[in-house]
Design an enzyme around this catalytic site. Structure first.
Site, short mmCIF file in Angstrom:
data_model
loop_
_atom_site.label_atom_id
_atom_site.label_comp_id
_atom_site.label_asym_id
_atom_site.label_seq_id
_atom_site.Cartn_x
_atom_site.Cartn_y
_atom_site.Cartn_z
N GLU A 46 -4.86 27.98 39.25
CA GLU A 46 -4.56 27.62 37.96
C GLU A 46 -4.46 25.68 37.85
O GLU A 46 -4.14 25.15 39.00
CB GLU A 46 -3.28 28.43 37.32
CG GLU A 46 -3.82 29.28 36.36
CD GLU A 46 -4.03 28.93 34.97
OE1 GLU A 46 -4.34 27.50 34.91
OE2 GLU A 46 -4.12 29.46 34.12
N ARG A 138 8.74 31.78 31.98
CA ARG A 138 8.41 30.64 33.04
C ARG A 138 7.64 29.48 32.52
O ARG A 138 6.74 29.80 31.51
CB ARG A 138 8.11 31.38 34.43
CG ARG A 138 6.52 32.04 34.01
CD ARG A 138 5.75 32.35 35.17
NE ARG A 138 4.46 33.06 35.02
CZ ARG A 138 3.44 32.66 34.82
NH1 ARG A 138 3.06 31.24 34.71
NH2 ARG A 138 2.44 33.34 34.39
N ASN A 140 4.18 27.65 32.21
CA ASN A 140 2.82 28.03 32.28
C ASN A 140 1.95 26.67 32.27
O ASN A 140 2.22 25.59 33.15
CB ASN A 140 2.16 28.75 31.10
CG ASN A 140 1.09 29.51 31.41
OD1 ASN A 140 0.74 29.90 32.53
ND2 ASN A 140 0.07 29.66 30.56
N ASN A 190 -0.82 27.83 26.53
CA ASN A 190 -1.64 27.80 27.56
C ASN A 190 -2.54 26.38 27.38
O ASN A 190 -1.90 25.27 27.31
CB ASN A 190 -2.66 28.76 27.38
CG ASN A 190 -2.81 29.46 28.90
OD1 ASN A 190 -3.08 28.71 29.76
ND2 ASN A 190 -2.86 30.61 28.79
N ASP A 242 -7.72 30.54 28.17
CA ASP A 242 -6.80 30.23 28.98
C ASP A 242 -6.60 28.63 28.95
O ASP A 242 -6.43 28.16 28.14
CB ASP A 242 -7.44 30.69 30.33
CG ASP A 242 -6.03 31.05 31.28
OD1 ASP A 242 -4.99 29.99 31.47
OD2 ASP A 242 -5.96 32.01 32.09
#
Length: 337
Positions: A46, A138, A140, A190, A242
Protein backbone atom coordinates in the site's frame (compact mmCIF):
# COMPACT_ATOMS: atom_id res chain seq x y z
CA UNK A 1 12.82 -11.77 -9.26
CA UNK A 2 12.49 -12.62 -12.91
CA UNK A 3 11.14 -9.60 -14.78
CA UNK A 4 8.14 -10.42 -16.92
CA UNK A 5 6.41 -7.86 -19.10
CA UNK A 6 2.79 -8.23 -20.09
CA UNK A 7 2.26 -6.34 -23.34
CA UNK A 8 -1.35 -5.52 -24.00
CA UNK A 9 -2.88 -4.37 -27.29
CA UNK A 10 -6.35 -3.00 -27.96
CA UNK A 11 -8.97 -5.69 -28.38
CA UNK A 12 -6.48 -8.59 -28.23
CA UNK A 13 -6.36 -11.47 -25.84
CA UNK A 14 -3.00 -12.72 -24.54
CA UNK A 15 -2.50 -16.09 -22.90
CA UNK A 16 0.88 -17.00 -21.54
CA UNK A 17 2.61 -18.96 -18.77
CA UNK A 18 4.72 -17.76 -15.87
CA UNK A 19 6.26 -20.43 -13.67
CA UNK A 20 3.89 -22.88 -15.30
CA UNK A 21 0.75 -20.91 -14.44
CA UNK A 22 -1.52 -19.50 -17.12
CA UNK A 23 -2.48 -15.84 -16.90
CA UNK A 24 -5.34 -14.61 -19.05
CA UNK A 25 -6.01 -10.89 -19.48
CA UNK A 26 -8.60 -9.09 -21.57
CA UNK A 27 -7.91 -5.38 -21.64
CA UNK A 28 -10.30 -3.08 -23.46
CA UNK A 29 -10.33 0.57 -24.43
CA UNK A 30 -6.57 1.09 -24.16
CA UNK A 31 -3.74 1.69 -26.57
CA UNK A 32 -0.53 -0.28 -26.35
CA UNK A 33 0.51 -0.69 -22.74
CA UNK A 34 3.22 -2.50 -20.85
CA UNK A 35 2.16 -3.88 -17.49
CA UNK A 36 5.03 -5.34 -15.49
CA UNK A 37 4.93 -7.02 -12.06
CA UNK A 38 8.16 -5.59 -10.70
CA UNK A 39 8.42 -6.94 -7.14
CA UNK A 40 6.52 -9.24 -4.81
CA UNK A 41 4.75 -11.00 -3.24
CA UNK A 42 3.61 -8.89 -0.30
CA UNK A 43 0.68 -9.47 2.02
CA UNK A 44 -0.90 -6.04 1.64
CA UNK A 45 1.31 -3.56 -0.20
CA UNK A 46 0.00 0.00 0.00
CA UNK A 47 0.84 3.70 0.10
CA UNK A 48 3.26 4.04 -2.84
CA UNK A 49 5.35 7.23 -2.77
CA UNK A 50 7.77 8.12 -5.55
CA UNK A 51 10.74 10.17 -4.32
CA UNK A 52 11.73 12.26 -7.34
CA UNK A 53 14.93 13.44 -5.65
CA UNK A 54 16.47 9.98 -5.50
CA UNK A 55 14.31 8.23 -8.12
CA UNK A 56 13.15 5.48 -5.75
CA UNK A 57 9.77 4.02 -4.82
CA UNK A 58 8.67 3.73 -1.20
CA UNK A 59 5.66 1.72 -0.08
CA UNK A 60 4.43 -0.20 2.96
CA UNK A 61 3.12 -3.65 3.77
CA UNK A 62 0.45 -2.75 6.29
CA UNK A 63 0.02 -5.85 8.39
CA UNK A 64 3.62 -7.03 8.02
CA UNK A 65 4.55 -3.66 9.60
CA UNK A 66 7.26 -2.98 7.05
CA UNK A 67 8.44 0.01 5.04
CA UNK A 68 10.06 -0.77 1.68
CA UNK A 69 12.31 1.08 -0.72
CA UNK A 70 12.65 -0.17 -4.29
CA UNK A 71 15.06 0.92 -7.01
CA UNK A 72 13.46 0.21 -10.41
CA UNK A 73 16.85 0.40 -12.16
CA UNK A 74 18.93 -1.93 -9.99
CA UNK A 75 15.92 -3.91 -8.65
CA UNK A 76 17.34 -3.52 -5.13
CA UNK A 77 14.74 -3.86 -2.39
CA UNK A 78 15.32 -2.95 1.24
CA UNK A 79 12.94 -2.80 4.19
CA UNK A 80 12.58 -1.89 7.81
CA UNK A 81 10.26 -3.45 10.40
CA UNK A 82 8.34 -1.11 12.72
CA UNK A 83 7.20 -2.60 16.02
CA UNK A 84 4.50 -0.04 16.88
CA UNK A 85 1.76 -1.62 14.77
CA UNK A 86 0.27 -1.79 11.25
CA UNK A 87 1.73 0.85 8.92
CA UNK A 88 -0.60 2.86 6.68
CA UNK A 89 1.80 5.19 4.87
CA UNK A 90 5.37 6.48 4.69
CA UNK A 91 6.51 9.98 3.59
CA UNK A 92 10.07 11.33 3.44
CA UNK A 93 10.90 14.35 5.59
CA UNK A 94 11.99 17.32 3.49
CA UNK A 95 15.69 18.14 3.78
CA UNK A 96 16.34 15.22 6.14
CA UNK A 97 17.91 12.23 4.38
CA UNK A 98 17.08 8.95 6.10
CA UNK A 99 14.12 10.43 8.00
CA UNK A 100 10.49 9.58 7.33
CA UNK A 101 7.10 10.08 8.92
CA UNK A 102 4.74 7.13 8.99
CA UNK A 103 1.39 6.14 10.41
CA UNK A 104 1.77 3.15 12.71
CA UNK A 105 -1.29 2.00 14.61
CA UNK A 106 -2.58 5.38 15.77
CA UNK A 107 0.95 6.76 16.24
CA UNK A 108 2.33 9.41 13.89
CA UNK A 109 6.00 8.50 14.04
CA UNK A 110 9.41 9.68 12.90
CA UNK A 111 11.58 6.89 11.51
CA UNK A 112 15.33 7.20 11.02
CA UNK A 113 16.47 4.66 8.47
CA UNK A 114 19.55 4.28 6.33
CA UNK A 115 17.54 2.63 3.61
CA UNK A 116 20.60 1.19 1.86
CA UNK A 117 20.34 -1.80 4.16
CA UNK A 118 17.68 -3.93 5.80
CA UNK A 119 16.95 -3.20 9.46
CA UNK A 120 15.29 -5.88 11.52
CA UNK A 121 14.30 -3.57 14.35
CA UNK A 122 13.54 0.12 14.62
CA UNK A 123 12.78 2.36 17.56
CA UNK A 124 10.84 5.27 16.05
CA UNK A 125 10.00 8.52 17.76
CA UNK A 126 6.29 9.07 18.37
CA UNK A 127 5.46 12.61 17.24
CA UNK A 128 1.76 12.55 18.09
CA UNK A 129 -1.16 10.15 18.56
CA UNK A 130 -4.67 10.34 17.08
CA UNK A 131 -8.04 8.81 17.95
CA UNK A 132 -7.29 8.88 21.67
CA UNK A 133 -11.02 8.84 22.41
CA UNK A 134 -11.68 5.43 20.81
CA UNK A 135 -10.22 1.95 20.40
CA UNK A 136 -9.46 -0.24 17.41
CA UNK A 137 -8.78 2.38 14.75
CA UNK A 138 -5.46 2.73 12.91
CA UNK A 139 -3.83 4.99 10.36
CA UNK A 140 -4.66 4.28 6.74
CA UNK A 141 -3.75 6.44 3.72
CA UNK A 142 -1.86 9.74 3.94
CA UNK A 143 0.08 12.31 1.89
CA UNK A 144 1.72 15.73 2.20
CA UNK A 145 0.32 18.84 0.54
CA UNK A 146 2.25 21.51 -1.40
CA UNK A 147 3.41 23.26 1.78
CA UNK A 148 4.50 20.04 3.44
CA UNK A 149 1.53 19.58 5.77
CA UNK A 150 0.36 16.04 6.33
CA UNK A 151 -3.16 14.96 5.39
CA UNK A 152 -4.37 11.49 6.20
CA UNK A 153 -6.91 9.50 8.06
CA UNK A 154 -7.78 6.44 10.03
CA UNK A 155 -9.91 3.38 9.43
CA UNK A 156 -12.45 2.06 11.91
CA UNK A 157 -12.13 -1.26 13.73
CA UNK A 158 -12.49 -4.30 11.47
CA UNK A 159 -14.70 -7.18 12.60
CA UNK A 160 -14.83 -10.21 10.28
CA UNK A 161 -13.48 -8.05 7.44
CA UNK A 162 -16.24 -5.48 7.97
CA UNK A 163 -15.24 -1.98 9.08
CA UNK A 164 -17.38 -0.54 11.87
CA UNK A 165 -18.81 2.69 10.43
CA UNK A 166 -18.23 6.25 11.57
CA UNK A 167 -15.33 5.56 13.91
CA UNK A 168 -12.52 7.25 11.94
CA UNK A 169 -11.41 10.75 10.92
CA UNK A 170 -9.38 12.67 8.36
CA UNK A 171 -6.60 14.69 10.00
CA UNK A 172 -4.23 17.48 9.06
CA UNK A 173 -0.90 17.67 10.86
CA UNK A 174 1.22 20.81 10.47
CA UNK A 175 4.79 21.39 11.60
CA UNK A 176 3.50 22.01 15.15
CA UNK A 177 2.58 18.28 15.18
CA UNK A 178 -0.89 18.93 16.59
CA UNK A 179 -3.53 16.83 14.76
CA UNK A 180 -6.53 18.76 13.48
CA UNK A 181 -9.70 16.92 12.48
CA UNK A 182 -10.74 17.97 9.00
CA UNK A 183 -13.53 15.44 8.44
CA UNK A 184 -15.24 13.38 11.12
CA UNK A 185 -16.76 10.90 11.34
CA UNK A 186 -15.66 8.81 8.38
CA UNK A 187 -15.41 5.02 8.11
CA UNK A 188 -12.34 4.20 6.01
CA UNK A 189 -10.28 7.28 5.19
CA UNK A 190 -8.51 6.41 1.96
CA UNK A 191 -7.32 7.96 -1.33
CA UNK A 192 -6.49 11.65 -1.55
CA UNK A 193 -5.00 13.98 -4.16
CA UNK A 194 -4.59 17.65 -5.10
CA UNK A 195 -4.77 19.05 -8.62
CA UNK A 196 -1.96 20.89 -10.40
CA UNK A 197 -3.58 24.28 -9.74
CA UNK A 198 -3.60 23.38 -6.02
CA UNK A 199 -7.16 24.63 -5.58
CA UNK A 200 -9.00 21.30 -5.35
CA UNK A 201 -8.63 18.44 -2.88
CA UNK A 202 -10.02 15.00 -3.77
CA UNK A 203 -10.90 12.46 -1.10
CA UNK A 204 -12.29 8.94 -0.73
CA UNK A 205 -14.12 7.47 2.24
CA UNK A 206 -14.18 3.95 0.83
CA UNK A 207 -17.64 2.58 1.82
CA UNK A 208 -19.39 5.59 0.31
CA UNK A 209 -18.22 4.31 -3.10
CA UNK A 210 -17.72 7.95 -4.05
CA UNK A 211 -14.96 10.44 -4.72
CA UNK A 212 -15.53 13.82 -3.10
CA UNK A 213 -13.98 17.13 -4.12
CA UNK A 214 -13.38 20.19 -1.92
CA UNK A 215 -12.19 23.68 -2.63
CA UNK A 216 -8.64 23.85 -1.27
CA UNK A 217 -6.94 26.99 0.03
CA UNK A 218 -3.20 26.14 -0.04
CA UNK A 219 -1.87 28.95 2.16
CA UNK A 220 -4.01 28.17 5.19
CA UNK A 221 -4.61 24.54 4.26
CA UNK A 222 -8.39 24.65 4.48
CA UNK A 223 -11.06 22.69 2.62
CA UNK A 224 -14.66 23.68 1.91
CA UNK A 225 -17.59 23.25 -0.48
CA UNK A 226 -17.81 19.46 -0.60
CA UNK A 227 -19.35 17.88 -3.71
CA UNK A 228 -19.40 14.38 -5.20
CA UNK A 229 -17.58 14.15 -8.52
CA UNK A 230 -17.70 10.39 -9.11
CA UNK A 231 -19.95 7.57 -7.91
CA UNK A 232 -19.00 3.93 -8.50
CA UNK A 233 -22.60 2.72 -8.12
CA UNK A 234 -23.92 5.06 -10.80
CA UNK A 235 -21.20 3.86 -13.17
CA UNK A 236 -21.69 0.14 -12.40
CA UNK A 237 -18.08 -0.24 -11.25
CA UNK A 238 -17.20 -3.40 -9.35
CA UNK A 239 -14.93 -3.31 -6.33
CA UNK A 240 -14.46 -0.47 -3.87
CA UNK A 241 -12.33 2.70 -4.21
CA UNK A 242 -9.00 2.54 -2.41
CA UNK A 243 -5.89 4.66 -3.03
CA UNK A 244 -5.82 7.41 -5.63
CA UNK A 245 -3.50 9.70 -7.58
CA UNK A 246 -3.86 12.46 -10.19
CA UNK A 247 -2.14 13.38 -13.45
CA UNK A 248 -1.14 16.78 -14.86
CA UNK A 249 -4.31 16.86 -16.95
CA UNK A 250 -6.32 16.87 -13.74
CA UNK A 251 -7.71 13.36 -14.20
CA UNK A 252 -7.88 10.89 -11.32
CA UNK A 253 -6.53 7.33 -11.16
CA UNK A 254 -8.41 5.22 -8.62
CA UNK A 255 -7.37 1.77 -7.39
CA UNK A 256 -10.26 -0.72 -7.21
CA UNK A 257 -9.96 -3.14 -4.31
CA UNK A 258 -11.85 -6.21 -5.43
CA UNK A 259 -12.24 -4.67 -8.87
CA UNK A 260 -9.09 -5.97 -10.59
CA UNK A 261 -7.77 -2.69 -11.88
CA UNK A 262 -7.42 1.07 -11.92
CA UNK A 263 -9.98 3.47 -13.35
CA UNK A 264 -9.03 6.78 -14.93
CA UNK A 265 -11.75 9.39 -14.26
CA UNK A 266 -12.37 12.92 -15.46
CA UNK A 267 -13.48 14.71 -12.27
CA UNK A 268 -15.05 17.59 -14.20
CA UNK A 269 -17.45 15.42 -16.20
CA UNK A 270 -17.65 12.39 -13.89
CA UNK A 271 -16.91 10.17 -16.89
CA UNK A 272 -14.58 7.17 -17.01
CA UNK A 273 -11.73 7.74 -19.47
CA UNK A 274 -10.39 4.20 -19.33
CA UNK A 275 -10.03 1.10 -17.23
CA UNK A 276 -6.64 -0.57 -16.75
CA UNK A 277 -7.17 -4.22 -15.93
CA UNK A 278 -4.57 -6.09 -13.87
CA UNK A 279 -4.09 -9.85 -13.38
CA UNK A 280 -5.03 -9.53 -9.68
CA UNK A 281 -8.24 -8.84 -7.79
CA UNK A 282 -7.21 -6.64 -4.87
CA UNK A 283 -5.69 -3.39 -6.15
CA UNK A 284 -4.81 -1.05 -3.30
CA UNK A 285 -3.19 2.18 -4.53
CA UNK A 286 -1.20 3.90 -7.26
CA UNK A 287 1.20 6.76 -7.90
CA UNK A 288 3.14 8.17 -10.83
CA UNK A 289 6.92 7.83 -10.89
CA UNK A 290 9.97 7.44 -13.07
CA UNK A 291 12.22 10.23 -14.41
CA UNK A 292 9.33 11.71 -16.40
CA UNK A 293 6.60 10.80 -13.91
CA UNK A 294 4.93 8.78 -16.67
CA UNK A 295 5.02 5.32 -15.05
CA UNK A 296 2.04 4.34 -12.90
CA UNK A 297 3.21 2.24 -9.96
CA UNK A 298 0.37 0.15 -8.54
CA UNK A 299 0.30 -1.75 -5.23
CA UNK A 300 -1.84 -4.85 -4.67
CA UNK A 301 -2.81 -7.28 -1.93
CA UNK A 302 -2.71 -11.03 -1.38
CA UNK A 303 -4.44 -10.79 1.99
CA UNK A 304 -6.94 -13.56 2.79
CA UNK A 305 -6.53 -15.26 -0.59
CA UNK A 306 -6.65 -19.06 -0.68
CA UNK A 307 -3.96 -21.24 -2.23
CA UNK A 308 -6.28 -21.80 -5.18
CA UNK A 309 -6.81 -18.07 -5.65
CA UNK A 310 -3.08 -17.43 -5.47
CA UNK A 311 -2.48 -20.15 -8.03
CA UNK A 312 -5.05 -18.61 -10.35
CA UNK A 313 -3.68 -15.08 -9.80
CA UNK A 314 -0.01 -15.54 -8.91
CA UNK A 315 0.80 -11.82 -9.05
CA UNK A 316 -1.54 -10.96 -6.18
CA UNK A 317 0.41 -8.86 -3.68
CA UNK A 318 2.91 -7.63 -6.29
CA UNK A 319 3.79 -4.06 -7.13
CA UNK A 320 3.20 -3.29 -10.83
CA UNK A 321 4.65 -0.71 -13.20
CA UNK A 322 2.38 0.45 -16.04
CA UNK A 323 4.06 2.20 -18.97
CA UNK A 324 2.69 3.71 -22.16
CA UNK A 325 -0.25 5.59 -20.63
CA UNK A 326 0.67 8.81 -22.41
CA UNK A 327 0.20 11.00 -19.33
CA UNK A 328 2.41 12.44 -16.60
CA UNK A 329 1.78 12.67 -12.89
CA UNK A 330 2.67 15.26 -10.26
CA UNK A 331 5.70 15.03 -8.00
CA UNK A 332 4.88 13.80 -4.51
CA UNK A 333 5.47 16.21 -1.63
CA UNK A 334 7.59 15.58 1.44
CA UNK A 335 6.58 16.36 5.03
CA UNK A 336 8.04 19.50 6.60
CA UNK A 337 8.91 19.46 10.27
Amino acid sequence: MQNICIILFLGLYFDFFVHGIEIDINLKHNSDLVIEPIIGRFEHSEGPHWDSHIQKLYFVDIEAQKIYKFDPITKDLSCIFIENGPIGFVIPVEGEPHKFVAGCGTDFILVTWNEHRNVTKSIPKVLTIVDNDRNGTRWNDGKADSLGRFWGGTIGPEVNDVVIPNQASLYRIDSDLKPKKELSPVTNSNGLAWNLQDNTFYYIDTPTLQVAAFDFEPINGTISNKRIIFDLRKNNISGIPDGMTIDKNGNLWIALYGGSGVINVNPYTGKIIRFIELPVTKVTSCTFGGPLLDILFVTTSSRDLTKKELTEKPYSGYVFAIKGLGVHGLAANSFKI
